[in-house]
Write a protein that holds these residues in place. Sequence first.
Motif, short mmCIF file in Angstrom:
data_model
loop_
_atom_site.label_atom_id
_atom_site.label_comp_id
_atom_site.label_asym_id
_atom_site.label_seq_id
_atom_site.Cartn_x
_atom_site.Cartn_y
_atom_site.Cartn_z
N ALA A 187 -5.27 34.77 -5.79
CA ALA A 187 -5.55 33.40 -6.28
C ALA A 187 -5.22 32.47 -5.11
O ALA A 187 -6.03 31.36 -4.82
CB ALA A 187 -4.63 32.78 -7.52
N ARG A 211 -10.47 29.29 -11.04
CA ARG A 211 -11.79 29.72 -10.33
C ARG A 211 -12.86 28.57 -10.85
O ARG A 211 -13.50 27.95 -10.17
CB ARG A 211 -12.12 30.80 -10.77
N ARG A 212 -12.69 28.37 -12.24
CA ARG A 212 -13.63 27.05 -12.52
C ARG A 212 -13.47 26.02 -12.17
O ARG A 212 -14.41 25.19 -11.79
CB ARG A 212 -13.33 27.10 -14.34
N GLN A 254 -14.82 25.93 -8.74
CA GLN A 254 -16.14 25.67 -8.65
C GLN A 254 -16.62 24.43 -9.02
O GLN A 254 -17.45 23.63 -8.39
CB GLN A 254 -16.84 26.64 -9.56
N ASP A 278 -4.41 29.48 -15.66
CA ASP A 278 -4.52 30.66 -15.35
C ASP A 278 -5.68 30.89 -14.16
O ASP A 278 -6.33 29.89 -13.88
CB ASP A 278 -4.70 31.64 -16.76
N PHE A 279 -5.92 32.03 -13.81
CA PHE A 279 -6.61 32.48 -12.80
C PHE A 279 -8.09 32.14 -13.35
O PHE A 279 -8.73 31.43 -12.48
CB PHE A 279 -6.55 33.94 -12.30
N ASP A 280 -8.64 32.29 -14.22
CA ASP A 280 -9.98 31.96 -14.41
C ASP A 280 -10.26 30.60 -14.37
O ASP A 280 -11.27 30.13 -14.06
CB ASP A 280 -10.37 32.53 -15.78
N ALA A 281 -9.16 29.95 -15.31
CA ALA A 281 -9.47 28.30 -15.13
C ALA A 281 -9.41 27.76 -13.73
O ALA A 281 -10.01 26.80 -13.42
CB ALA A 281 -8.11 27.59 -15.84
N GLU A 323 -8.08 32.45 -2.48
CA GLU A 323 -9.43 31.87 -2.86
C GLU A 323 -9.23 30.23 -2.64
O GLU A 323 -10.12 29.77 -2.33
CB GLU A 323 -9.85 32.26 -4.16
#
Length: 985
Positions: free
Chosen positions: A48, A14-15, A18, A9-12, A51
Amino acid sequence: MSRTGENMDFDALRRAMQENYEQPEGPARNARAEVLLAEAEKLNIPLAVIEALGHQLKVYNYSSEKDRMFVPFARLLRMWDERPEDFDEYETHSLHWVFKWVSSGMVGQPHVPLASIEKWLGEMEHRYRLAGHSERAVRSTEFTVARSIGDLARAERAYTAWLAADRDSMADCHACELHDQGWWRAEQGSDAEALELWRPVLEGEYTCAHEPHAVLASSLVPLLRLGRLDEARAHHLRGFRLVRPMESMRGAYADHVEFCVLTGNEARALELLAERPAYFTDAGEPRSRMDFLAVVALLTDRLTSLGLGAQTVPGPAGRTWTAAELAAHARVEALSLAGRFDERNGTAYVSGRVRERMDQPPLVERLPLGIRTTPTVAAPARPAPAPSADATADSEPDLAALLAEARRLSAALHPDSVAAWAAVAEAADDEDLTPRDRAELTDHEAMGLGPEGVELFARAAELYEAAGDPGEALAARARGAYVLALSGRTREALAAVLEPYERVLALFAEGGTGVQQAASVLVGRARILLQRVHEAAETNGAGDGSAALAAAETAARELLALAEPEAGNDVLVASRAAEAQAMLGELAAHAGDAERAAELLTRGSEAFVAAGLPWFAVEYEARLTGIARHLGDAEAAERAARGALEHGADFLEPTGHAQLHLQLAEILGATGQFGPAADHALEASHWADEGGEGPTLGAWARHQLGGFLLRQGHWAEAAEVLESALPELSAQTHGDGAIVQTHWWLGDCLTELGEHREAAEHWLQAAEIARQWPEQRDHAMLAHLAAEALGHAELLPEAERAYARAGDLWRSLGNVHGLIRSLRARAWLAVRKEGSGLDTARELMGEAVRVCEDEAPDDDKDYEARAQLVAELAQTHRQFGDLVARSTPDDADDEAIHALFEEALAHVTLAVAGFLSLGEDALHSRTGAQLAAGWLEADLEHPGWAAARAREVLAAYAEGDGADETVVARRAEAERLLRATESTA
């Protein structure tokens, strides 16, 4: 991190991006960014993809594949032009930010036409204007383009406009801007101005991901040109440590290689080449590859000029390279790349700069770095001095002149006399020499052979007899006897010297020989007897009444009585008198009379210097140094060591230089003069390496040097030196204490540098050695330090185990304070865990409280120990309160928060009472706890109580020192607390 092929998902996502950005620069990170872009495209979320493209662009820019960043940038720009609303505020800023990278990055790619670069520069200026940004970043980029193509007039105009424009959110960080500004001034010959511009970066006022890395590298040559060699060395050691893991910093890496070549550190430069084989061929950024190959050519040309062209050196993979072959290859490749840039730019600027760099002469003949170097090639042979103008290739040495020079040096007792007589021997046939000439020639040849010269001394004696000089014949025989003693045949030596001794005294009494010859025989006999004393001491120890000691003292006094009255009339006789004084000093040391030994050795050394024979003083000044240190006379020890270095400067072997510099370093370090101590330890490490003692004496010198640098707060330099010393330190040679200390110091350095995991590794290695020692305090301390570092490195289970180990050791040692601190640290670790962390933390803090209370001395007479435990208990309650207050869950309701704050307040109140009982000694600790209690009381809606706390603090500091930072901070906080209570009253 999600693996390839897994949906995110989008949060994963992003993690994962990073986490990837935090990985080391290089192809693996780039490849992961490509996978993450593919994952982003599956989400059907435009932001997404934006980024993920931005992430890809960043990792490409900071890698050896910089040329690949243009594709994701072009896609991002197209997406912006089509749907700018898909970009959030951060990605809008990022898109404009990376315009700088793309525009300036194009100039480093010779296949990109100049017209295209100018078009993109114009596009950047247009878009920045539309977005309302200052032109500062545009002019900075224009400056980069202009200076790179050699349009120096335009570069200066752009530079001026850049500095005049306002800084805004698009301007490069201060550190990067100052780097470029200083670089420009250095290019224009203003090295001092460049270094002043760089100063805030070098001092840590401005930093970023790649600074001060680049500034440290750029500063190296300017510092060398200014003669600021200590700073240059420090910047190399500190800077290379930063650059080493940064794959994208090939240009800065080249600066460090260049520095090594320009300072006589060719072996170090070769080690640097060997560390980065990919730098020879990585083609993603041609400009930095050209710079790297230019310094490779500089290095290998230098090696070739030193006669090492046939030696194997590190080079591009796939074949073996000699220095000469790599020099030719690197030069051709560097100039080929430069030619491509010049063809694109329409100038010859880049080729000219590359040639200048490749053809630089060394700036310093020898700049010791203090680090261990494993030579990849044989040690460079420095060019011999050029012959004098009047010397010719076919000129024959003049025998008479050679004889005269040899006799002059012999009369002066100069160390070069043996070499001068060797030159006579090479130039002369037997028929050219008189019997006296041959006697002297043979005598000096024997002196040059040491213990192997016994038979030649006998031959010299025969020749002196034939030349009509019986006194010198006896002296030659005495010299032969002494070399027997040096080879361990002391009894035989005493027998051999007996007849010359008796005969020379009789001959002297009859007037058949002079004081010179008699003294030469007596000194030979005295030396043999002194050698016997040394041997006896090594075997059995020697005391005041030993027969060997008494016989040697008698012989030395006899020599002194003969020579001293005539010392002012003859250099040789003066040297015998001085040696007699020094011998008596050595014998006093053997007898245990250190003060008398120091006095006599001082007399002997001063007599040698007064006679114009300072080189003979060196041995005795070195011994005097040790005796003075034993007596605790640091001033005398330092004076003697400096004298030995001064008097032996031109005559000592490298190992002698190393030993004396190390002695002086240790003396200076013991008196807190760490800067000068480091200077001498540095010299010691260099001379030890020169003398082939790198793994022994050199490793010890580096160990000491690292310690002195650490004490000055030069953490990065100390770490480099200590890491280079560690592989050669051995328990057998240096003792396991030196190994533990080196690991310990490295842990200190790495902690200061923020490398906590590595610090923990060194402390744990040291602890493993120390656990075998009978005394376990060091073991406990090292385990505790390792635990702290593991906690900082977020390795919480490992930190918990290390603290538990330290606590058990502190308990076994009866060290209550260490035990309490380990329990408190474990409690803080526990609250960082999910779940029942607070409950575990309470148990550990509770145990710390009980240990404090149980261990308080029953006897009130032991006030100091009791006060320390009261302070420890108060500090434990203070930390207990802080821990509880900070452990409030994010989702806690008001009732739960109130309960936790009440619990915290109870502990902090106990802390206040404990600190209060200690009086003024605990003033700052007490006021800190009072303010903490006041804030809790304010949160618990007791404004009156909180205000009272604030007033107590203000009253405590009513007469406080306004220059004391703690006083100022406490007053300010108390006033804030008062205002907060007034607003809620």
